[in-house]
Design a protein around this motif. Structure first.
Motif, PDB file in Angstrom:
ATOM      1  N   MET A  17       0.844  -1.208   0.000  1.00 47.19           N
ATOM      2  CA  MET A  17       0.000   0.000   0.000  1.00 47.19           C
ATOM      3  C   MET A  17       0.872   1.247   0.000  1.00 47.19           C
ATOM      4  O   MET A  17       1.889   1.292   0.667  1.00 47.19           O
ATOM      5  CB  MET A  17      -0.904   0.007   1.229  1.00 47.19           C
ATOM      6  CG  MET A  17      -2.133   0.855   1.070  1.00 47.19           C
ATOM      7  SD  MET A  17      -2.851   1.299   2.680  1.00 47.19           S
ATOM      8  CE  MET A  17      -1.551   2.283   3.415  1.00 47.19           C
ATOM      9  N   LYS A  48      -7.809   2.300   1.535  1.00 44.00           N
ATOM     10  CA  LYS A  48      -9.134   1.999   0.997  1.00 44.00           C
ATOM     11  C   LYS A  48     -10.222   2.641   1.853  1.00 44.00           C
ATOM     12  O   LYS A  48     -10.180   2.539   3.077  1.00 44.00           O
ATOM     13  CB  LYS A  48      -9.337   0.480   0.914  1.00 44.00           C
ATOM     14  CG  LYS A  48     -10.624   0.171   0.190  1.00 44.00           C
ATOM     15  CD  LYS A  48     -10.731  -1.177  -0.446  1.00 44.00           C
ATOM     16  CE  LYS A  48     -12.014  -1.199  -1.262  1.00 44.00           C
ATOM     17  NZ  LYS A  48     -12.475  -2.522  -1.605  1.00 44.00           N
ATOM     18  N   ARG A  58     -14.443   0.498 -11.742  1.00 45.86           N
ATOM     19  CA  ARG A  58     -13.475  -0.560 -12.077  1.00 45.86           C
ATOM     20  C   ARG A  58     -13.493  -0.861 -13.570  1.00 45.86           C
ATOM     21  O   ARG A  58     -12.444  -0.960 -14.208  1.00 45.86           O
ATOM     22  CB  ARG A  58     -13.786  -1.845 -11.299  1.00 45.86           C
ATOM     23  CG  ARG A  58     -13.006  -3.037 -11.847  1.00 45.86           C
ATOM     24  CD  ARG A  58     -13.003  -4.234 -10.937  1.00 45.86           C
ATOM     25  NE  ARG A  58     -14.204  -5.009 -10.880  1.00 45.86           N
ATOM     26  CZ  ARG A  58     -14.403  -6.173 -11.542  1.00 45.86           C
ATOM     27  NH1 ARG A  58     -13.463  -6.642 -12.356  1.00 45.86           N
ATOM     28  NH2 ARG A  58     -15.513  -6.855 -11.376  1.00 45.86           N
ATOM     29  N   VAL A 111      -7.406  -5.019 -10.584  1.00 43.52           N
ATOM     30  CA  VAL A 111      -7.785  -3.606 -10.448  1.00 43.52           C
ATOM     31  C   VAL A 111      -8.642  -3.444  -9.198  1.00 43.52           C
ATOM     32  O   VAL A 111      -9.645  -4.141  -9.018  1.00 43.52           O
ATOM     33  CB  VAL A 111      -8.563  -3.117 -11.688  1.00 43.52           C
ATOM     34  CG1 VAL A 111      -9.122  -1.713 -11.462  1.00 43.52           C
ATOM     35  CG2 VAL A 111      -7.669  -3.154 -12.922  1.00 43.52           C
ATOM     36  N   ARG A 112      -8.239  -2.546  -8.328  1.00 48.98           N
ATOM     37  CA  ARG A 112      -8.873  -2.358  -7.019  1.00 48.98           C
ATOM     38  C   ARG A 112      -9.204  -0.881  -6.842  1.00 48.98           C
ATOM     39  O   ARG A 112      -8.292  -0.060  -6.741  1.00 48.98           O
ATOM     40  CB  ARG A 112      -7.897  -2.831  -5.938  1.00 48.98           C
ATOM     41  CG  ARG A 112      -8.439  -2.829  -4.525  1.00 48.98           C
ATOM     42  CD  ARG A 112      -7.366  -3.303  -3.558  1.00 48.98           C
ATOM     43  NE  ARG A 112      -7.877  -3.434  -2.216  1.00 48.98           N
ATOM     44  CZ  ARG A 112      -7.201  -3.096  -1.119  1.00 48.98           C
ATOM     45  NH1 ARG A 112      -5.961  -2.630  -1.212  1.00 48.98           N
ATOM     46  NH2 ARG A 112      -7.741  -3.239   0.076  1.00 48.98           N
ATOM     47  N   GLN A 165      -5.707   0.936  -7.490  1.00 49.44           N
ATOM     48  CA  GLN A 165      -4.430   0.263  -7.691  1.00 49.44           C
ATOM     49  C   GLN A 165      -4.647  -0.915  -8.635  1.00 49.44           C
ATOM     50  O   GLN A 165      -5.777  -1.312  -8.910  1.00 49.44           O
ATOM     51  CB  GLN A 165      -3.844  -0.200  -6.361  1.00 49.44           C
ATOM     52  CG  GLN A 165      -4.633  -1.296  -5.666  1.00 49.44           C
ATOM     53  CD  GLN A 165      -3.995  -1.697  -4.334  1.00 49.44           C
ATOM     54  OE1 GLN A 165      -4.096  -0.970  -3.348  1.00 49.44           O
ATOM     55  NE2 GLN A 165      -3.380  -2.859  -4.285  1.00 49.44           N
TER      56      GLN A 165
END
Lengths: 169, 169, 169
Positions: A1, A7, A19, A101-102, A114
């Motif tokens: 991170m 988050k 997303r 993909v987050r 990210q």
């Protein structure tokens, strides 16, 4: 991170829609790099965007700078031009694979996210190797109908990069 | 294919909705492992979940056990704690890439699915290498608003794992 | 980029719907190959489909043929049968990872798209290695409720393929 990229609680439907849009952004961005369209690379960024490539150790320690640091279209275009004109390095093929993909948060119209990236490299008459593996930490702005990066931090795990890093990631 | 994980006929729209939810689960799960948040790892499982890492040869032969076998939160938490406390192994970075999420069936509210995973490992001052490549065979329960694993079978192709497998996959 | 596979302007919602369907196609296609269901491989193609594996250098030069070239179900089934019957090569495990699905255009019901693929290979008692990395350039027809390939060009970067290419990609 990466610091500043924690988050936050998100509406699941909104996060999913973001997303999908981000996945499509990555695909276009990577296609440009994989095809060697280096002059198109700055077009994926906003006017005053920050682009940085740095090691995970640096990122974990909160150190701001890294291997590559660009601020604004001028520096991005300079870098693209330098790469296009120099070609001092051996010819190579690159392939980008983006997964995981987050979506991290949405604030003031800016989406933080990210994704894991893997860049494979093939030099003439050599095997395909892992060039760089890492994580993108991005902030996207919606401009016109599409997304543009206002920040991209490429945090790589691959501490031994197998030759001077010339291409953006 | 793992025994008991055959593909059944599915409603395409339902399968797609499940796929999206599962993709988002994988991303959170992998982020926890990539960031070293090992204490969070058991939180992705139900109370009586089964977690197993086994080789493809074993899986093909229908052999039940493997390299790692946990049954229930107690064993999962023990394992997480052991890893967090020991740290006898060299420091390393891990990155998970999950692709090819395939919904196999839905029965009694449990969704079965598979996905290909690739775990890259970087040790200090070494190149990034393929640590483990394999296939997840999962059963998900919907608990609260989200998914939890009631079964995860990590079936790896990589028979030579480059050092003792300490981290979960 | 492969000649004839330029990107055209697309309705974003339509492109996204096609992307999801194509992602699901890839997953089924790759599962068949990863599981060794070689006899199922021709079933992913239309009656008169073209299947080709060629190097990026060849593709960039506009050369039509490559390492493998099949035209029509007859040739595809011949190839599948030859592989199933021969098995002269050492036993190995394969895993396909498909990412970066990019819808290029839709014309006369045919969807053109590309995607990056990575095939990992594990031979008995050896490490998992990169077998082939490349880009699919596909044309899909909608037949019944699903997609079939009427063209697949596998353009690989990996110029040194580590043994005779027997399996389709």
């Amino acid at each position: 991170m990466l610091e500043g990229f924690g988050k936050t609680v998100l509406d699941p439907a909104e996060a999913r829609a973001q997303r999908f849009a981000i996945e499509e952004f990555h695909v276009e961005y990577c296609a440009a790099l994989d095809e060697g369209r280096i002059a198109d690379w700055p077009l994926f960024f906003t006017e005053d965007a920050i682009y940085r490539i740095t090691g995970r150790e640096n990122a974990d320690a909160g150190l701001p700078v890294g291997l590559v640091y660009c601020e604004g279209q001028g520096m991005l275009r300079d870098r693209a031009l330098a790469i296009a004109k120099t070609e001092m390095f051996a010819p190579r093929y690159l392939l980008h694979y983006v997964t995981n993909v987050r979506v991290l948060g949405i604030a003031d119209g800016i989406v933080s996210a990210q994704a894991n990236y893997l860049v494979l490299q093939t030099l003439v008459d050599e095997k395909t190797t892992i060039h760089q593996a890492g994580c993108y930490f991005d902030r996207f702005a919606r401009v016109g109908g599409g997304l543009l990066l206002c920040e991209r931090h490429c945090v790589y795990d691959t501490l031994l990069i197998d030759n001077s890093l010339v291409m953006p990631v």
